[in-house]
Design a protein around this motif. Structure first.
Motif, short mmCIF file in Angstrom:
data_model
loop_
_atom_site.label_atom_id
_atom_site.label_comp_id
_atom_site.label_asym_id
_atom_site.label_seq_id
_atom_site.Cartn_x
_atom_site.Cartn_y
_atom_site.Cartn_z
N ALA A 35 0.84 -1.21 0.00
CA ALA A 35 0.00 0.00 0.00
C ALA A 35 0.87 1.25 0.00
O ALA A 35 0.52 2.27 0.58
CB ALA A 35 -0.93 -0.02 1.21
N GLY A 36 2.04 1.16 -0.63
CA GLY A 36 2.93 2.31 -0.75
C GLY A 36 2.48 3.21 -1.88
O GLY A 36 1.30 3.19 -2.27
N ASN A 37 3.42 3.97 -2.43
CA ASN A 37 3.06 4.94 -3.48
C ASN A 37 2.45 4.28 -4.72
O ASN A 37 1.41 4.70 -5.20
CB ASN A 37 4.32 5.72 -3.89
CG ASN A 37 4.63 6.82 -2.90
OD1 ASN A 37 3.75 7.28 -2.18
ND2 ASN A 37 5.88 7.25 -2.88
N VAL A 38 3.13 3.26 -5.24
CA VAL A 38 2.63 2.65 -6.49
C VAL A 38 1.34 1.88 -6.23
O VAL A 38 0.36 2.01 -6.99
CB VAL A 38 3.71 1.72 -7.11
CG1 VAL A 38 3.15 1.00 -8.33
CG2 VAL A 38 4.94 2.52 -7.50
N GLY A 39 1.31 1.11 -5.14
CA GLY A 39 0.12 0.30 -4.85
C GLY A 39 -1.12 1.15 -4.64
O GLY A 39 -2.18 0.90 -5.23
N ILE A 87 -3.29 -4.64 0.68
CA ILE A 87 -2.66 -5.37 1.79
C ILE A 87 -1.21 -4.95 1.92
O ILE A 87 -0.52 -4.75 0.92
CB ILE A 87 -2.82 -6.90 1.63
CG1 ILE A 87 -2.18 -7.63 2.82
CG2 ILE A 87 -2.27 -7.43 0.31
CD1 ILE A 87 -2.66 -9.06 2.98
N ASP A 88 -0.76 -4.79 3.16
CA ASP A 88 0.62 -4.37 3.41
C ASP A 88 1.08 -5.00 4.72
O ASP A 88 0.26 -5.43 5.54
CB ASP A 88 0.68 -2.83 3.52
CG ASP A 88 2.09 -2.28 3.29
OD1 ASP A 88 2.34 -1.72 2.20
OD2 ASP A 88 2.94 -2.40 4.21
N ILE A 89 2.37 -5.02 4.90
CA ILE A 89 2.94 -5.58 6.12
C ILE A 89 2.83 -4.59 7.29
O ILE A 89 2.82 -4.98 8.46
CB ILE A 89 4.42 -6.00 5.85
CG1 ILE A 89 4.90 -7.02 6.86
CG2 ILE A 89 5.34 -4.80 5.79
CD1 ILE A 89 6.15 -7.73 6.37
N MET A 110 1.20 -7.09 -7.62
CA MET A 110 2.28 -7.15 -6.61
C MET A 110 3.17 -5.91 -6.68
O MET A 110 3.93 -5.74 -7.64
CB MET A 110 3.12 -8.41 -6.87
CG MET A 110 4.34 -8.52 -5.99
SD MET A 110 3.84 -8.61 -4.25
CE MET A 110 5.42 -8.61 -3.44
N THR A 111 3.05 -5.01 -5.70
CA THR A 111 3.91 -3.81 -5.69
C THR A 111 4.80 -3.75 -4.45
O THR A 111 5.57 -2.80 -4.31
CB THR A 111 3.09 -2.49 -5.73
OG1 THR A 111 2.53 -2.24 -4.43
CG2 THR A 111 1.98 -2.54 -6.76
N ALA A 112 4.66 -4.72 -3.56
CA ALA A 112 5.45 -4.64 -2.31
C ALA A 112 6.93 -4.85 -2.59
O ALA A 112 7.30 -5.63 -3.47
CB ALA A 112 4.96 -5.69 -1.31
N THR A 142 6.93 -5.08 -8.75
CA THR A 142 8.15 -4.94 -7.94
C THR A 142 9.41 -5.11 -8.79
O THR A 142 9.48 -6.03 -9.62
CB THR A 142 8.14 -6.01 -6.82
OG1 THR A 142 6.93 -5.90 -6.09
CG2 THR A 142 9.31 -5.83 -5.87
N ASN A 143 10.39 -4.25 -8.55
CA ASN A 143 11.67 -4.33 -9.29
C ASN A 143 12.69 -5.20 -8.57
O ASN A 143 12.61 -5.33 -7.36
CB ASN A 143 12.22 -2.92 -9.46
CG ASN A 143 11.59 -2.23 -10.65
OD1 ASN A 143 11.46 -2.84 -11.72
ND2 ASN A 143 11.19 -0.99 -10.48
N PRO A 144 13.66 -5.77 -9.27
CA PRO A 144 13.86 -5.73 -10.72
C PRO A 144 12.79 -6.57 -11.43
O PRO A 144 12.66 -7.77 -11.20
CB PRO A 144 15.26 -6.32 -10.91
CG PRO A 144 15.57 -7.06 -9.65
CD PRO A 144 14.74 -6.50 -8.56
N1 APR Z 1 4.35 -7.65 2.40
C1 APR Z 1 3.52 -6.62 2.13
N2 APR Z 1 3.94 -5.36 1.94
C2 APR Z 1 5.25 -5.12 2.05
C3 APR Z 1 6.19 -6.14 2.34
C4 APR Z 1 5.68 -7.46 2.53
N3 APR Z 1 6.49 -8.47 2.80
N4 APR Z 1 7.42 -5.59 2.37
C5 APR Z 1 7.27 -4.28 2.10
N5 APR Z 1 5.96 -3.98 1.91
C6 APR Z 1 5.34 -2.69 1.60
C7 APR Z 1 5.91 -1.54 2.38
O1 APR Z 1 5.41 -1.51 3.71
C8 APR Z 1 5.43 -0.34 1.54
O2 APR Z 1 4.22 0.16 1.99
O3 APR Z 1 5.55 -2.35 0.25
C9 APR Z 1 5.29 -0.94 0.14
C10 APR Z 1 6.23 -0.33 -0.88
O4 APR Z 1 5.85 0.98 -1.06
P1 APR Z 1 6.88 2.18 -1.36
O5 APR Z 1 8.04 2.05 -0.45
O6 APR Z 1 6.10 3.44 -1.40
O7 APR Z 1 7.44 1.82 -2.81
P2 APR Z 1 6.72 2.15 -4.21
O8 APR Z 1 7.21 3.47 -4.71
O9 APR Z 1 5.27 1.91 -4.10
O10 APR Z 1 7.39 1.04 -5.14
C11 APR Z 1 7.06 -0.33 -4.99
O11 APR Z 1 7.20 -0.85 -7.32
O12 APR Z 1 7.88 0.40 -9.13
C12 APR Z 1 8.27 -0.55 -8.20
O13 APR Z 1 10.64 -0.16 -7.91
C13 APR Z 1 9.39 -0.06 -7.30
O14 APR Z 1 9.88 -2.22 -6.38
C14 APR Z 1 9.25 -0.97 -6.12
C15 APR Z 1 7.73 -1.17 -6.05
#
Ligand code: APR
Length: 312
Positions: A9-13, A31-33, A75-77, A118-120
């Motif tokens: 639930a970060g920026n991309v999600g 969903i996020d951790i 999947m963006t986590a 998620t990258n890479p």
């Molecule tokens: N399970 C669930 N969520 C998780 C886990 C996990 N095991 N580990 C990390 N997260 C969550 C973090 O808590 C955070 O809210 O993943 C989220 C990532 O969000 P940001 O740090 O804002 O990253 P974001 O800019 O959204 O990028 C996510 O997408 O474009 C790609 O390179 C980028 O790999 C990166 C991904």
């Protein structure tokens, strides 16, 4: 209503979720951790429903049981590379996150299509396929739509035309070795190469290849999320509405372009069953050579990831 689960639930999600509900494509589970983060963002997005004129359900959770029976799992986590962190460290950390999260999500949604962000990217999509053991058409990665959108934007800015009239595919891996296909790019059907000088075009290609880094250097903290979020929603729409849109996605070729056993950005048709078809284009010798170079780099990363995961 269809159901889309967004892991992370970060920026991309969160931005992907926003575009998805704004277009009334599906109910969303975030969903996020981190506790509270997905709940807070989901509630905020839900409250945006009235002024945005949608009544999609949006739930935030830390429990995979709530993700049950999704049509698509996005999947963006993951984490972004921090100063002092090697590429291998990033690869290992995100590989562990992808493996564990995808395993859980797949347990609750065995019939879903898995869209990896998620990258890479290409390597993580490969790992998602290995983890779920799903048919290849149901696991794909988002990068080509974003890279193509960046290239189209720079072309539109340079030519001072609407981006709606620009069509340009970017193939290959999501990284320095991406392959903008200039020979087939066009503006309302007019070949791009008739409209732009080669040296100007080289600059636009370079800017596209550095597109992610340009945004990181401006933002200072964090990376791009609007265009990645919109690109996810575009792919989700083509799948859920069975639109058969042709776009670049990270897919696993079964011999197309002479490639197999890896995920790489190729043109494909997306519909309700996922990747319906990989489209083989007539690339120039140079473009084909660049695609092969990109494929070799991805294979190297896959080998590296396998070593790192075994070492855990
Ligand atoms: N399970 C669930 N969520 C998780 C886990 C996990 N095991 N580990 C990390 N997260 C969550 C973090 O808590 C955070 O809210 O993943 C989220 C990532 O969000 P940001 O740090 O804002 O990253 P974001 O800019 O959204 O990028 C996510 O997408 O474009 C790609 O390179 C980028 O790999 C990166 C991904």
């Amino acid at each position: 209503m269809s159901k889309v689960v967004v892991i992370g639930a970060g920026n991309v999600g969160a931005t992907a979720a926003q575009y998805i509900v704004d277009r009334k494509l599906a109910d969303v589970v975030l969903i996020d951790i981190v506790e509270g983060l997905p709940q807070g963002k989901a509630l905020d997005l839900l409250q945006a429903g009235s002024p945005s004129n949608h009544d999609c359900s949006i739930i935030g959770t830390n429990d995979y049981a709530d993700t049950k029976d999704a049509d698509i799992v996005v999947m963006t986590a993951g984490i972004a590379r921090k100063p002092g962190m090697s590429r291998d460290d990033l690869l290992k950390t995100n590989a562990n996150i992808v493996q564990s999260a995808i395993k859980e999500a797949h347990k609750y949604s065995p019939n879903a299509i898995f869209l990896i962000v998620t990258n890479p990217l290409d390597v993580m999509t490969h790992l998602a396929l290995k983890t779920t053991k799903l048919p290849m058409n149901r696991v794909l990665g988002m990068a080509g739509v974003l890279d193509s959108a960046r290239f189209e934007t720079f072309i539109a800015m340079e030519l001072k035309v609407s981006v709606k009239d620009v069509r340009a595919l970017v193939l290959g891996g999501h990284g320095d070795l991406m392959v903008p296909v200039t020979s087939l790019a066009s503006v309302s059907g007019i070949p791009l190469l008739n409209l732009i000088k080669p040296d100007v075009l080289s600059n636009l290609i370079k800017r596209t290849q550095d597109g992610g880094a340009e945004i990181v250097s401006l933002l200072k903290t964090g990376s791009a999320f609007y265009a990645p979020g919109a690109s996810v929603a575009f792919m989700v729409e083509s799948i859920l509405r069975d639109q058969n849109r042709l776009m670049t996605a990270s897919v696993c070729p079964g011999g197309e372009y002479g490639l197999k056993d890896l995920f790489i950005g190729l043109p494909c048709v997306l519909g309700r069953s996922g990747v319906k078809k990989i489209v083989e284009l007539d690339l120039t010798t140079q473009e084909m050579g660049d695609l092969n170079k990109s494929a070799a780099a991805i294979k190297e990363s896959i080998n590296k990831m396998n070593e790192l995961l075994v070492a855990v």
